[in-house]
Design an enzyme around this catalytic site. Structure first.
Site, PDB file in Angstrom:
ATOM      1  N   LYS A  21       0.815  -1.216   0.000  1.00  0.00           N
ATOM      2  CA  LYS A  21       0.000   0.000   0.000  1.00  0.00           C
ATOM      3  C   LYS A  21       0.845   1.261   0.000  1.00  0.00           C
ATOM      4  O   LYS A  21       0.562   2.224  -0.715  1.00  0.00           O
ATOM      5  CB  LYS A  21      -0.914   0.034   1.234  1.00  0.00           C
ATOM      6  CG  LYS A  21      -2.146  -0.821   1.150  1.00  0.00           C
ATOM      7  CD  LYS A  21      -3.234  -0.311   2.090  1.00  0.00           C
ATOM      8  CE  LYS A  21      -2.732   0.027   3.477  1.00  0.00           C
ATOM      9  NZ  LYS A  21      -3.741   0.736   4.283  1.00  0.00           N
ATOM     10  N   SER A  22       1.874   1.282   0.854  1.00  0.00           N
ATOM     11  CA  SER A  22       2.688   2.494   0.983  1.00  0.00           C
ATOM     12  C   SER A  22       3.307   2.888  -0.349  1.00  0.00           C
ATOM     13  O   SER A  22       3.334   4.067  -0.726  1.00  0.00           O
ATOM     14  CB  SER A  22       3.787   2.289   2.027  1.00  0.00           C
ATOM     15  OG  SER A  22       3.244   2.139   3.315  1.00  0.00           O
ATOM     16  N   GLY A  94      -4.977   7.722   6.037  1.00  0.00           N
ATOM     17  CA  GLY A  94      -4.118   8.756   6.587  1.00  0.00           C
ATOM     18  C   GLY A  94      -2.970   9.093   5.653  1.00  0.00           C
ATOM     19  O   GLY A  94      -2.541  10.247   5.573  1.00  0.00           O
ATOM     20  N   ASP A 314       3.400  -1.019  12.172  1.00  0.00           N
ATOM     21  CA  ASP A 314       2.172  -1.654  11.688  1.00  0.00           C
ATOM     22  C   ASP A 314       2.089  -3.125  12.080  1.00  0.00           C
ATOM     23  O   ASP A 314       1.001  -3.703  12.104  1.00  0.00           O
ATOM     24  CB  ASP A 314       2.077  -1.529  10.166  1.00  0.00           C
ATOM     25  CG  ASP A 314       1.701  -0.127   9.725  1.00  0.00           C
ATOM     26  OD1 ASP A 314       1.151   0.631  10.543  1.00  0.00           O
ATOM     27  OD2 ASP A 314       1.973   0.218   8.556  1.00  0.00           O
ATOM     28  N   ARG A 389      -5.819  -4.182  10.857  1.00  0.00           N
ATOM     29  CA  ARG A 389      -4.715  -4.930  11.462  1.00  0.00           C
ATOM     30  C   ARG A 389      -5.157  -5.630  12.755  1.00  0.00           C
ATOM     31  O   ARG A 389      -4.644  -6.702  13.078  1.00  0.00           O
ATOM     32  CB  ARG A 389      -3.522  -4.011  11.690  1.00  0.00           C
ATOM     33  CG  ARG A 389      -3.037  -3.391  10.391  1.00  0.00           C
ATOM     34  CD  ARG A 389      -1.664  -2.799  10.480  1.00  0.00           C
ATOM     35  NE  ARG A 389      -1.378  -1.967   9.321  1.00  0.00           N
ATOM     36  CZ  ARG A 389      -1.023  -2.417   8.124  1.00  0.00           C
ATOM     37  NH1 ARG A 389      -0.900  -3.724   7.931  1.00  0.00           N
ATOM     38  NH2 ARG A 389      -0.792  -1.586   7.124  1.00  0.00           N
TER      39      ARG A 389
END
Length: 429
Positions: A21-22, A94, A314, A389
């Site tokens: 995702k990042s 975010g 995470d 998560r």
């Protein structure tokens, strides 16, 4: 939707994980700022990066999705963004809100960034303060919360910015605003955080006196972003722990991102004596990747301290589950940042551990967990708190019980891992 988790008698197989995702977020944003076309393959199917795509479209960027998780972005250069006619809805992301705020502030377009209820409850003060110093005019709800109305009247002011915390989102936000300034903005990093932004943009990094000085300005040429996004290490972490704690497990995870600023959990599991092998290591664009295999392991207790938290922030929820199955006391400290994620993850973890019958103590910045190798969690109804998560960590824990458990609102796993429940079935069948 609630999901029932059956006890897993075995965990065997190969899982093709979702894309990172990042990197997906950043690849699309940087492609939009590049002057030309970029073809990004293996783009994440998760909801958050698609919030980024939707926002970029509203900023006037043409984006095609021809299929097979390929995204083609027609970049307009850093001066090509258009003032949107509608709000930029960041959804639950975010990363979208914080990084786009830097781009909006730097570009000088006027925009209003909104988010869902969860995102709107997360403070944006950390990005508002430096962006304001750089010349942005930002109006926020109660001064700190979304919606954010952002515009700028004068030029971008260069900023010398020692990072107050190890945060890749804060670092990236300031650097992205700095890309629009005539003079360099410098971000000073003393504790490492994810370095995807500086890698993918090829930014200048100077190392001195145990710190990094990362700079960005109009002098930086924004490169084309045509590459395959690596598979997500954060998603891999759930299966690494599941395989390590199960008595009959062997799981292979191909083409996983092995960026050293992201794989703190891998090193922690190795410290715990997890039976992990990494093969076929190579590079995909600016990022290292490899195939990871995890097998049933006898785990040792471990301490996660403030220095390593940024590289495994995470993964701490799932690492806490691993700690339950060690022979001794494990500790997490310096992780107060977990209280400001999609939910208060330390509180959510404490609720989960209590429901499972674990022996632990909660602190403001972490947990102490007393594990033992024969631990069998109680079957329970686990609340996900709408946090992906937490939901996946609870599912891994529940798979070790003797009877079925239930995960409330388990559909939230789609935020980062749309195929999680299907993959759990693949491994247990």
């Amino acid at each position: 939707m609630n999901y029932e988790v059956q006890p897993a008698t075995t965990l065997q197989g190969k899982i093709d994980l979702p894309a990172d995702k990042s990197i997906s977020h950043r690849s699309a944003m940087f492609a939009a700022l590049h002057n030309g076309r970029s073809a990004i393959t293996n783009f994440s199917e998760a909801a958050d990066p698609h919030s980024t795509l939707d926002c970029l479209r509203r900023l006037g960027i043409t984006i095609e999705e021809p299929g097979d998780n390929t995204v083609i972005v027609e970049g307009k250069g850093r001066d090509g963004l258009q003032t949107p006619s509608k709000d930029l809805d960041c959804g639950n992301s975010g990363t979208t809100m914080r990084l786009l705020s830097g781009i909006i502030a730097g570009s000088g377009v006027s925009a209003r960034l909104t988010g869902d209820e969860s995102l709107s409850a997360r403070t944006m003060k950390r990005i508002i303060d430096p962006l304001t110093e750089m010349g942005a005019i930002i109006e926020a709800r109660e001064a700190d919360y979304a919606p954010l109305n952002i515009n700028r009247e004068g030029p971008v002011k260069p900023l010398y910015f020692p990072l107050p915390i190890a945060s890749a989102q804060l670092k990236s936000c300031v650097l992205l605003a700095g890309l629009f300034g005539e003079d360099p903005t410098e971000v000073i990093e003393t504790l490492p955080s994810r370095d995807h932004t500086e890698r993918l943009l090829g930014l200048s990094i100077e190392e001195m006196d145990n710190k990094k000085v990362i700079s960005a300005s109009r002098e930086d040429v924004i490169p084309e972003q045509s590459y395959r996004v690596p598979n997500d290490f954060s998603a891999a972490a759930f299966w690494l722990v599941a395989g390590a704690i199960h008595q009959d497990a062997e799981i292979t995870l191909p083409a996983v991102g092995l960026n050293p600023t992201r794989t703190g959990a891998l090193e922690i599991l190795k410290q715990m004596d997890a039976d992990i092998t990494v093969a076929n290591q190579q590079r995909e664009g600016a990022e290292p990747i490899g195939d990871i295999t995890i097998r049933s392991s006898s785990l040792k207790p471990v301490e996660i301290t403030e220095e390593v938290v940024p590289n495994c922030i995470d993964e701490i929820p799932i690492l806490a589950i691993a700690m339950l199955f060690t022979d001794g006391v494990s500790r997490i400290s310096g992780a107060e940042e977990l209280r400001h994620k999609e939910t208060d993850r330390l509180h959510a973890l404490a609720e989960m551990l209590e429901a499972a019958g674990a022996d632990f103590e909660e602190f403001n910045d972490g947990l102490e967990i007393k594990g033992h190798t024969g631990f069998t969690p109680k079957p329970a109804v686990f609340d996900s708190y709408h946090d992906h998560r937490i939901a996946m960590s609870a599912a891994v824990l529940a798979s070790m019980a003797d009877d079925p458990s239930e995960i409330r609102d388990g559909e939230c796993t789609a935020i980062s891992y749309p195929g999680f429940w299907d993959d759990l079935q693949v491994l247990t069948n």
